[in-house]
Structures are given as structure tokens and as C-alpha cells.
Design an enzyme around this catalytic site. Sequence first.
Site, PDB file in Angstrom:
ATOM      1  N   PRO A  81      -9.492  -0.298  -1.677  1.00 22.49           N
ATOM      2  CG  PRO A  81     -10.430   1.119  -0.077  1.00 22.49           C
ATOM      3  CD  PRO A  81     -10.491  -0.278  -0.588  1.00 22.49           C
ATOM      4  CB  SER A  84      -6.305   1.442   2.572  1.00 21.10           C
ATOM      5  OG  SER A  84      -6.778   0.233   2.015  1.00 21.10           O
ATOM      6  N   GLY A  85      -4.085  -0.889   4.077  1.00 18.08           N
ATOM      7  CA  GLY A  85      -4.099  -1.974   5.064  1.00 18.08           C
ATOM      8  C   GLY A  85      -5.225  -2.960   4.836  1.00 18.08           C
ATOM      9  N   GLY A  87      -5.317  -5.127   2.219  1.00 20.66           N
ATOM     10  CA  GLY A  87      -4.878  -6.297   1.458  1.00 20.66           C
ATOM     11  C   GLY A  87      -5.060  -6.178  -0.043  1.00 20.66           C
ATOM     12  CB  SER A  88      -5.280  -3.260  -2.264  1.00 23.41           C
ATOM     13  OG  SER A  88      -4.694  -2.951  -3.462  1.00 23.41           O
ATOM     14  CB  SER A  89      -0.402  -5.435  -2.769  1.00 26.33           C
ATOM     15  OG  SER A  89      -0.160  -5.711  -1.420  1.00 26.33           O
ATOM     16  CB  ALA A  90      -2.747  -9.852  -0.401  1.00 23.45           C
ATOM     17  CB  ALA A  91      -7.041  -8.810  -3.346  1.00 23.94           C
ATOM     18  CG  ASP A 131      -1.805  -8.826   3.853  1.00 23.18           C
ATOM     19  OD1 ASP A 131      -1.846  -9.098   5.061  1.00 23.18           O
ATOM     20  OD2 ASP A 131      -1.696  -7.665   3.412  1.00 23.18           O
TER      21      ASP A 131
HETATM   22  O1  PMV Z   1      -0.300  -3.386   5.417  1.00 25.35           O
HETATM   23  P1  PMV Z   1      -0.805  -4.754   5.173  1.00 25.35           P
HETATM   24  O2  PMV Z   1      -2.254  -4.855   5.192  1.00 25.35           O
HETATM   25  O3  PMV Z   1      -0.158  -5.413   3.995  1.00 25.35           O
HETATM   26  O4  PMV Z   1      -0.387  -5.634   6.437  1.00 25.35           O
HETATM   27  C1  PMV Z   1       0.944  -5.773   6.799  1.00 25.35           C
HETATM   28  C2  PMV Z   1       1.022  -6.638   7.993  1.00 25.35           C
HETATM   29  C3  PMV Z   1       2.434  -6.734   8.539  1.00 25.35           C
HETATM   30  O5  PMV Z   1       2.359  -7.658   9.621  1.00 25.35           O
HETATM   31  C4  PMV Z   1       2.918  -5.399   9.062  1.00 25.35           C
HETATM   32  C5  PMV Z   1       3.405  -7.230   7.494  1.00 25.35           C
HETATM   33  C6  PMV Z   1       3.171  -8.658   7.070  1.00 25.35           C
HETATM   34  O6  PMV Z   1       3.603  -8.980   5.971  1.00 25.35           O
HETATM   35  O7  PMV Z   1       2.594  -9.443   7.822  1.00 25.35           O
END
Ligand code: PMV
Length: 310
Positions: A81, A84-85, A87-91, A131
Site C-alpha cells: 500500500p 502507508s509507512g 516502504g512502497s516508494s523505497a521498494a 527504507d
Molecule cells: O514514511 P516512511 O516509511 O518512508 O518512513 C520515513 C522514516 C523517516 O525517518 C521519518 C524519514 C527517513 O527518511 O528516515
Amino acid sequence: MRLPVAASAPGKVILFGEHAVVYGRPAIAVAIALRARALLVPSDRLRVCGRERGGSAYVWAALRRLWDGPAVDLKIASDIPSASGMGSSAAVSVSSVASILLSRSEFSVERVAREAFEVEFGVQGRASPTDTSTSTAGGAVVISPRWEGERLWEIRKGKKRWRISRVQIPEIPLVVVLSGRRSDTGKMVARVARALERNPSLWSVIDSIEDLVREAIGPLRRGDLESLGELMRENQRLLRELGVSHPVLERIIEALEPHVYGAKLTGAGGGGSVIAIPRDRKKAVDAALRAGFRVVSTSMSPTGVRQERV
Ligand code: PMV
């Protein structure tokens, strides 16, 4: 050049240390069993998912940074998703970069981690490698100014330096509940930066998060769920003080409370997701559903970035 090629990479959740990690403090994240897949195929024009413009800024950024060959289409499919925190953009960044490097026979896990961090940093303006490195490495990862386990790689940006280590931990049961509110990482990171500028005493919260992350490594290695739950509750209290929680996240945590060792927001906050260590998975999931939220059923993933068959 090898085409078509495909690669996939997992999402992640941050167990402890979000936001503080932006300031060079440690964080602990685990890869999860939801993945993004990138497929790189020949095309008449440079395209992302069949389109000459629009689509994921991360994929375009990966192409602009690394692609100098003939026209290709970089197609993405993801079960993670977005916003949503998890890591979708990282993946998406990791799998895109991996497919490009594979096509040129330049793939190495460390190179993928570095390039994907640059891609994400370029799009978001500021970010830590949490991420992208967790998605690349898989398993449980500590991001810290010093080595905290098996050394993986070091990433520098300006004056900041992060050392990425792997820690071996037993499977930790996790429930992830989606708030239904977008979490905007760039906005929340900027909010914390402003808050720290206006109120320097908040740096003590960043210091406390750092202490808590270091304290969590032992219980994580031992699989001590009781202590981890306690530390999650404390981490959530500190994130609330930093101003990155949200009433909807607090409602989720309250609904879960009787059935979990501990719960906290994960990622940037302001929306996104809550993670919890369930005492009783079924009861925790039911409580979240009854409160009207979506639950993502997932587990930790030992597998980071990998090539996929085409
Ligand atoms: O929102 P996410 O899952 O991309 O996590 C961000 C985590 C932060 O510490 C707020 C930012 C970062 O780049 O580490």
C-alpha cells in the site's frame, strides 16, 4: 545489454527510531513479505508503465539517473500500500534501480542500495537510507552512525553518515493496521525540522529515541516480546511529543491495546500505519477491523532485492 529483465524488492516497517534517524541517530527496520516488481522491456519511446509522462516519480528518477541506452518501458507492479509507512516508494526505487543495473550486468546489492537511496533522496528532498537499505538487504537492519551487527555498507550524504548492519533476529509476530490517511514523508520530516528549530528542547526527545533504539537491540535478538512491546509504547510516546502522531493513529493504538504487547506508528506518521506485536493475533486483528480499519496480513521477509524470471 540484457532485455527484458525483472527484479523485485520488499517493503519494510520501521520497528524503532523513525525521524531520529534523519539526524544520524540509529533506527531498526525489518523487510516485510509484500513486494514491488520492476520489469524493464524494450520500447519505442522512454516510458514508465506504458506512459511517456506521469506515473511514479521514483521510477522516472531512476531512469534519469541511470539509464542511457535505447528506449525502454519500466513497468512496476506492487502489493505494498502506498503512502502507508510500509516502504512502497523505497521498494519501487530499489526494484527499478536493480532492473536497470541487471540489464547492464552492473548489479551488486551494495550498488543498488546506494543508487536507490540517491533516487529516493532526489525525489523527497531529504531522507535517510533506512527504507532503501532495508528493502535492498531484507531481514532486520540497523541504521546507525556505528556498526551494530554484521556490516553491510555505509552511506554518506553531505555531513551525514549512516552505517547499515544486519542483525539476526527470530521471527517477530507483527500486525500492521492502515489508518486510511496518507502519510507524507517529506511533509512530516519538514514538520519535525521546524519543530526542532522553534523548540530546541525537543532535541531531548531525539536523544531519548536514540537511547531506546539501542536498548531494543538486545530484546530483538532474544525475541523478548514483552520488552519490545514496552519499548514500542515508549517510542510512540516520544513520537507523539515530536508531533507526528495523529488522532486516527491513537484510535488504532487504543483499539489494539488489550490484545498486544505494544503498538506504535511506523514511518513518517501523520497517517500511514500502526504496527503492533500481538499477544493474540486474531483478537488484535478483530479489534482493528471492528474499529473500522484495514489490516495488512504480513510477516518479516528475509529476502531483499532479487532478480526475477521474465
Ligand atoms: O514514511 P516512511 O516509511 O518512508 O518512513 C520515513 C522514516 C523517516 O525517518 C521519518 C524519514 C527517513 O527518511 O528516515
